[in-house]
Design an enzyme around this catalytic site. Structure first.
Site, PDB file in Angstrom:
ATOM      1  N   HIS A   6      -9.023   4.973 -15.630  1.00 39.80           N
ATOM      2  CA  HIS A   6      -8.723   4.054 -14.344  1.00 39.80           C
ATOM      3  C   HIS A   6      -9.149   4.771 -13.176  1.00 39.80           C
ATOM      4  CE1 HIS A   6      -5.149   3.114 -11.732  1.00 39.80           C
ATOM      5  NE2 HIS A   6      -5.569   1.980 -12.098  1.00 39.80           N
ATOM      6  N   HIS A  47     -10.049   1.409  -3.681  1.00 35.69           N
ATOM      7  CA  HIS A  47      -9.015   0.647  -4.152  1.00 35.69           C
ATOM      8  C   HIS A  47      -8.073   0.021  -3.035  1.00 35.69           C
ATOM      9  CE1 HIS A  47      -4.698   0.087  -5.357  1.00 35.69           C
ATOM     10  NE2 HIS A  47      -5.160   0.111  -6.417  1.00 35.69           N
TER      11      HIS A  47
HETATM   12  O1  G3P Z   1      -6.926  -2.907 -13.702  1.00 37.29           O
HETATM   13  C1  G3P Z   1      -5.660  -2.104 -13.989  1.00 37.29           C
HETATM   14  C2  G3P Z   1      -5.388  -1.466 -12.843  1.00 37.29           C
HETATM   15  O2  G3P Z   1      -6.420  -0.897 -11.905  1.00 37.29           O
HETATM   16  C3  G3P Z   1      -4.768  -2.728 -11.818  1.00 37.29           C
HETATM   17  O3  G3P Z   1      -4.040  -2.008 -10.812  1.00 37.29           O
HETATM   18  O4  G3P Z   1      -3.802  -1.473  -8.499  1.00 37.29           O
HETATM   19  O5  G3P Z   1      -4.831   0.353  -9.841  1.00 37.29           O
HETATM   20  O6  G3P Z   1      -6.181  -1.711  -9.140  1.00 37.29           O
HETATM   21  P1  G3P Z   1      -4.775  -1.009  -9.752  1.00 37.29           P
HETATM   22 MG    MG Z   2      -7.871  -1.315 -10.544  1.00 41.51          MG
END
Ligand code: G3P
Ligand code: MG
Length: 243
Positions: A6, A47
């Site tokens: 992630h 992000h």
């Molecule tokens: O794609 C999974 C996750 O990355 C979605 O949430 O806010 O971490 O981009 P975020």
């Molecule tokens: Mg994400």
């Protein structure tokens, strides 16, 4: 269960940096997920909509110049990477690693489609190779972006992200994903149930869950039959490391 780093692998290095991507792959991520904005026509990996939390800059990402964004420290001296740099980094590894591009903002579908289309056929992550090996997914909470991308290139596999389940219930998430021609529904792990997995699988959709860091949550996802997990600690899924 697919182990998807992630934001690269945010548990090991500053999120969405080249260091995080490298470390995630070294520790067993089979795929990496990165978040992407388009600023001044350039695809950057980031992000938040603001700069303060993860960089030494200030302000809204979309209001900055590409040059300013590239001058910032995104943690441990890392630069905010371009999507091309992430592709080049993944290409250096001998193992075949998948890439999940998450579209942030409302202007990313078109440049991401063009980026994928224009990737050299010589590149290890060229679009034909990624598609042939099933190593590409583009996801977004902004479903209109996915719709646009699908119109631009229907071959690109899509993941429909949901923050919470739609008020109409899990069936609606499946209907939305099907209307988008998505291959997966990407759900917050605490909203995943046996019923939704069974309904999704029955509809031919995969279920990917985010962001699963706690070992107990990881085992719950595994026993429910989740197809993939986004995790800051891919080593915990691959068994490479417990941290
Ligand atoms: O794609 C999974 C996750 O990355 C979605 O949430 O806010 O971490 O981009 P975020
Ligand atoms: Mg994400």
């Amino acid at each position: 269960m697919l182990s998807i780093g992630h934001r690269g692998a945010a548990g090991y290095a500053p999120e969405n940096t080249i260091a995080a991507v490298e470390q995630g792959i070294r520790l067993g991520a089979q795929w990496v997920e990165v978040d992407v904005y388009c600023v001044e026509g350039e695809l950057i990996v980031f992000h938040d909509d603001r700069l303060e939390r993860t960089t030494n800059g200030t302000g809204l990402v979309m209001e900055q110049s590409f040059e300013y964004l590239r001058s910032l420290d995104a943690g441990d001296g890392q630069q905010i990477p371009t999507l091309q740099e992430v592709f080049d980094t993944i290409a250096q590894f001998r193992s075949l690693i998948g890439i999940n591009i998450e579209l942030k903002g409302s202007n990313t579908a078109e440049p991401v489609a063009a980026f994928l289309q224009h990737q050299s056929v010589e590149h290890a992550l060229s679009l034909p190779k990624l598609l042939q090996r099933n190593l590409l997914a583009v996801s977004s909470f902004e479903h209109s972006q996915l719709q646009q991308l699908h119109q631009l290139n229907p071959a690109i596999p899509l993941g429909a992200l949901f923050w919470g389940l739609p008020p109409e219930g899990p069936g609606n998430a499946i209907a939305i994903a099907q209307a988008l021609s998505a291959q997966s529904i990407n759900l917050r792990h605490d909203t995943v149930t046996a019923a939704i997995i069974s309904a999704a699988h029955g509809a031919g959709l995969k279920v990917w869950a985010y962001t699963v860091n706690d070992p107990q949550d990881l085992s719950r996802m595994r026993s429910l039959g989740v197809d993939g997990v986004f995790t800051d600690y891919p080593g915990r899924v691959s068994g490479h490391v417990s941290s």
